[in-house]
Design a protein around this motif. Sequence first.
Motif, PDB file in Angstrom:
ATOM      1  N   THR A  89      75.547  49.052   7.443  1.00 56.07           N
ATOM      2  CA  THR A  89      76.439  49.018   8.601  1.00 56.07           C
ATOM      3  C   THR A  89      76.983  47.616   8.800  1.00 56.07           C
ATOM      4  O   THR A  89      76.437  46.651   8.280  1.00 56.07           O
ATOM      5  CB  THR A  89      75.691  49.417   9.894  1.00 56.07           C
ATOM      6  N   ASP A 129      94.066  52.518   9.160  1.00 51.61           N
ATOM      7  CA  ASP A 129      92.683  52.424   9.641  1.00 51.61           C
ATOM      8  C   ASP A 129      91.748  51.975   8.525  1.00 51.61           C
ATOM      9  O   ASP A 129      90.814  51.211   8.747  1.00 51.61           O
ATOM     10  CB  ASP A 129      92.219  53.772  10.212  1.00 51.61           C
ATOM     11  N   LYS A 130      92.037  52.438   7.311  1.00 47.53           N
ATOM     12  CA  LYS A 130      91.229  51.996   6.160  1.00 47.53           C
ATOM     13  C   LYS A 130      91.354  50.492   5.979  1.00 47.53           C
ATOM     14  O   LYS A 130      90.389  49.807   5.631  1.00 47.53           O
ATOM     15  CB  LYS A 130      91.699  52.703   4.872  1.00 47.53           C
ATOM     16  N   GLU A 175      89.186  48.846   8.370  1.00 45.50           N
ATOM     17  CA  GLU A 175      87.781  48.932   7.912  1.00 45.50           C
ATOM     18  C   GLU A 175      87.486  47.834   6.904  1.00 45.50           C
ATOM     19  O   GLU A 175      86.445  47.182   6.968  1.00 45.50           O
ATOM     20  CB  GLU A 175      87.503  50.300   7.262  1.00 45.50           C
ATOM     21  N   GLN A 178      78.800  50.364   0.771  1.00 48.20           N
ATOM     22  CA  GLN A 178      79.242  51.461   1.633  1.00 48.20           C
ATOM     23  C   GLN A 178      78.119  51.949   2.533  1.00 48.20           C
ATOM     24  O   GLN A 178      78.328  52.759   3.421  1.00 48.20           O
ATOM     25  CB  GLN A 178      79.726  52.630   0.762  1.00 48.20           C
ATOM     26  N   LYS A 223      87.439  44.411   8.487  1.00 47.59           N
ATOM     27  CA  LYS A 223      86.260  44.335   9.342  1.00 47.59           C
ATOM     28  C   LYS A 223      85.020  44.006   8.515  1.00 47.59           C
ATOM     29  O   LYS A 223      84.228  43.143   8.883  1.00 47.59           O
ATOM     30  CB  LYS A 223      86.039  45.709  10.008  1.00 47.59           C
TER      31      LYS A 223
END
Lengths: 328, 348, 544
Positions: C218, B213-214, B217, C215, B220
């Motif tokens: 969004t 999943d990281k 991320e 980080q 993405k």
Amino acid sequence: MDTSEKQTRLLVDLHVKYIQSLDTKKDDLEYWLTEHLRLSGVYWGLTALDLLNNVDALKKEDVVKYVVSCQHDNGGFSGHIGHDPHLLYTLYAVQILVIEDALDAVNVDKIVEYVASRQDRDTGAFTGDEWGEIDTRFSYCALSCLSLLKRLDAVNVSKAVEFIMLCKNFDGGFGNSPGAESHAAQIFCCVGALAIVNSLHLVDADLLGWWLCERQLKNGGLNGRPEKLEDVCYSWWVLSTLSILGRLHWINREKLIEFVLTAQDSEGGGIADRPGDMADVFHTLFGLTGLSLLEYPDLKPVDPVYCLPKHVVQRIGLAERYHHKEFQ
Amino acid sequence: MHARKRAKPSAEAEKHRKEKEATKIKEYKNLVESCFQKKDKKEFDNDAFILTTNILSQNPDFYTIWNFRRLILLSGTLKECSEEEKQQTLSSELIFLQELFQLNPKSYWIFNHRRWCLETMPNPDWNKELQLIGKVLELDARNFHAWDYRRYVTPKLSYATETSLTQTEFDFTTTKINQSFSNYSAWHQRSKLLPILIKEKNLDELEKKKLIDKEFELVKAAFYTDPDDQSAWLYHRWLIGQGSNISTSQMDEEIKDSSIKSSERIELLQREINVVRELLELEPDSKFCLQTLITLLSELKTNTKEGSKKIDDEIITFCDRLIKIDKFRTKRYEDLRSKITLSQQQNH
Amino acid sequence: MPQQLEVTEYDVIILGTGFVESILAGALARIGKSVLHLDSNEYYGGSWTSFNFQELLEWAQLLQGHVEESNGYSQENFEGKKALPTDFSKVRRQAYSAIEYELYANIKQTNSTEENEEYHQPEQDTSEETIHHVSTRLSNFERETLAKLLKDSRQFNLDIAPKIMPCRGELIELLISSGVGRYLEFKALDKTYIYSDQDNFDKVPCSKEDVFTSQTVTLTDKRKLMRFLTFALDFDNSPETFEGYEEKPYDIFLREKFQIDSKLLSAVLYAIALIRTKANDVNTVQGLTYTQRYLKSLGRYGNAAFLVALYGAGSEISQGFCRISAVFGGIYMLKHSVKHLLIDESSNNFTGLIDVNGQQLSSTYLITSIDYIPEKLLQENEECEQISRAIVIIDRYIHEESDATLTIFPPDSVGNEYPISVFQFSEGTRTCPKDKYVLYMSTKASGKSAKEDLHKALEKLVDVSNDDASLSSPLFALFYRHKFRNTTLSSLLPNNIIVTNDPDSSLDFETATIQAKQLFEKMCPNEEFLPVVPDPDDDDFSVD
């Protein structure tokens, strides 16, 4: 980007003259620094001439004599007389002799012995020479060479395939060794090799086809991997692979033709890596083979697997080892 | 041979150039002739060695001379000498190679000889090699010779130090990607290391999912930052294909066939479809968004019998959009389209 | 011993070695004008100078002195000309207000001292007077802090009008072309933070890599921001995108055309376009111009948009240009005051001046900072822009260890009307000793004092009340206000007196550099402005 005027036709005569003149450039230092590529140069030039319907522009006798002089006792051929034998040049030698229909001038068995000795029995990989470099280019050289000599029995084909498959990547492409990044030239070697030994089903044609067709840039030229510059030689390596996979129509034909034609040197002849640069025989061949695959008029059809004129491949009785799809 | 601008020098300039080169040619030819004489006579002495140095400095692609140089070393300085002398000689070779490398960072032969030196040396310093190649990648993060060499060095170093370098190498790709996420070579390397990392760490299903999943991320963030960057999309496609089945097997076909069409898989597909749809809303002309949705929806279709016509219709509209947006690859999208319409017809 | 000048006639006399005056000194000497450059101070830089710690303290105390004190020169007549008295100290003092400073008890640093121990006299006696002024109202801990700072005084180079330099812009091009860059050293300022609600500071992403690795932004915002930054970098080639918005406020454009709002909007307005006023005071074209300038600055020297000159920018850069002037024959005299300016009444022309030694010096032009203008020629202007500043010495970095960072507090984030900027400089920029950091705070004035304008922001950055050992602690803070007096103060002046501006509220030297260019253009219409000085060893800079 270059502002060369767009070319709309193939300068056949100029290219023939260009190739004929290559061996006369003896007052260029470059000529001497590339001596180790002399045999490759003959292959590139001769194939180009044949595609241009001018194979006799280089005298057959001279060509064959030269190739023969490059063969060593162990069966391998070197890049020039007196240089060391290597698998790369062995393929070139066989390709030249096949074009000239002169395989009888050399010791074929010895060639087979040499090529076979290059295979690592454990991994299936092929070394370039006794110094041990491994690269999927050499897998292609070996399999293509043996296929042309009808002697694929001399090596362990399934092991060879196994090794090639170890070089498959996340994007469907292939690298030069296990773990290496996908590169159009390596992809051609691997897919070509797999085609020769009837193992194309192992390739994810859709995925790889996608990766390959994305090589076409806005200027119509093709690059060899993402974020790199366009180069005429990729109009061979990318195109031939797409052709083998039956997906040649996935790139824009007109734009690519335009790109290759514009890379011609309208004064001295020959084709360069991109418009505005200096021509050389390597890019001349691959520009022409690219155009040939795209069914450009005035060129003989080229075989995408062997990178030889189709009539030559047919003459020796090799089957077409790729998907055949006519241009609509 | 590559990237040399065509020049049309004046006759005067040409003449001048040829005169200059004539001396260089003569000198070079003499070197080569002398060298070959020694080679043919099998004279593996210091004079021959110096000849090879001179030739290779000018022409590092002259492979035969590298071969000869190695023979000279093996029959000469490296024969019947102490381990220390051997180390010294080969260390000098490395320095010589580094000098040549400055001007020729993409020569196969230079890297080959380097490997040979390190394998012939009694005490190769693999750590130093790693540092060196790290610097090379700082200058050109896409030099595949350098990446290949790094992949050659790390197992040697790992073996010598009896430690796994998978995590540090994985982190190295993270650094490179953070420096520039268009670094395809780094993503590629990552695709090789991720399965090994999972295996080495012996992660349970939950931890594995977290790690993957990281990765989703990360990729993405990349395609949201620049939807036109191919690297991220290709890596994304691979991640989807792997799903929870990331393994070290190279036979992707096998994995695809045996992937469990479980609710977990559907969940993954749905999730990623939503992510890409959101981006498509922000960037309606993003061809990679459209292509990815086609891939994801096609697979979703095979998992869910109901609504497959709806999915097909959407895929067809995407194909139509792609045909308009990406004119070079029109025929590919037409192929995609006809595949769908054909299967639709077959189902009736 | 009075210094008598041999030459008494010059093409140009310049009063004050501030930034703009110094550039002009260099430019004029370079084209062969004879230049006499005087400064009442014993240092270079004028209102742009930098001080070591002790000097700063003394300067603050001087400015706190009685404003009405005058030097006592009166108007006279001199050989048929009006001799108007200058009053440098008074005029200069009037530019500053709301000066207050405090020392902090630093509990953390007193692990070698006990609470009741007596105050120790520091080794250097020169600081005795200073300490005496200050120490009577300090606690032991505060005295100790003071003593330590004084001991390290020479390692401080504190700007009283701190400014940075964009990597693409007027000043940097000028430094490269004039060769002054060779005299200077720089560090990069590559991190910008913005205060967001809930006491957090977010790192502001500006490059593609920043956006990717951030980080706190969004995914949707990443896309919006990238799309906007890509447009902004080249906005003049896409006029259709901002058609109709040219005169409208920048924030409206950002909201409507790029759906950029809230946190992201703040970041673009105040941390990338670096607007110093309120959002609706800047129109779209201006805003895009600032944004583009910032984006174009990125990537020239790594991932930083700004460079910081070492050893105190204002002072070092001014000196650099004075050096050029001297190389081309300019005469320099520091600590050399002026008594009167001589004006010919009939033509309203400046003809010369009388210096502190009574010597008459004449020139065709006078270039001067406002501080040297006779009071009679200054117009009262209450509408002058004012800038609140603070110089805070702290014991630890804020955010992260770095040579130089910038932090922005958007309007209303801490009850502030205008955005507050905070530079943090370290030993790397030679602003302070190794174990310390310096915060330079500034904002347009709005409240009753500089301290009132800035203190809340300071509280968010450092541990003012000694509650939180994990935060950085302040050791010393100086608050002050200065006016931005521009040349409208002096419309009564003769035409051949050229007046230079004070430092303004902007974060950089761009407006000041442009003023220097404009003034030069006015004086010497067809001359080259600091043409390239041929030098084979251009080590510090490469023109790309």
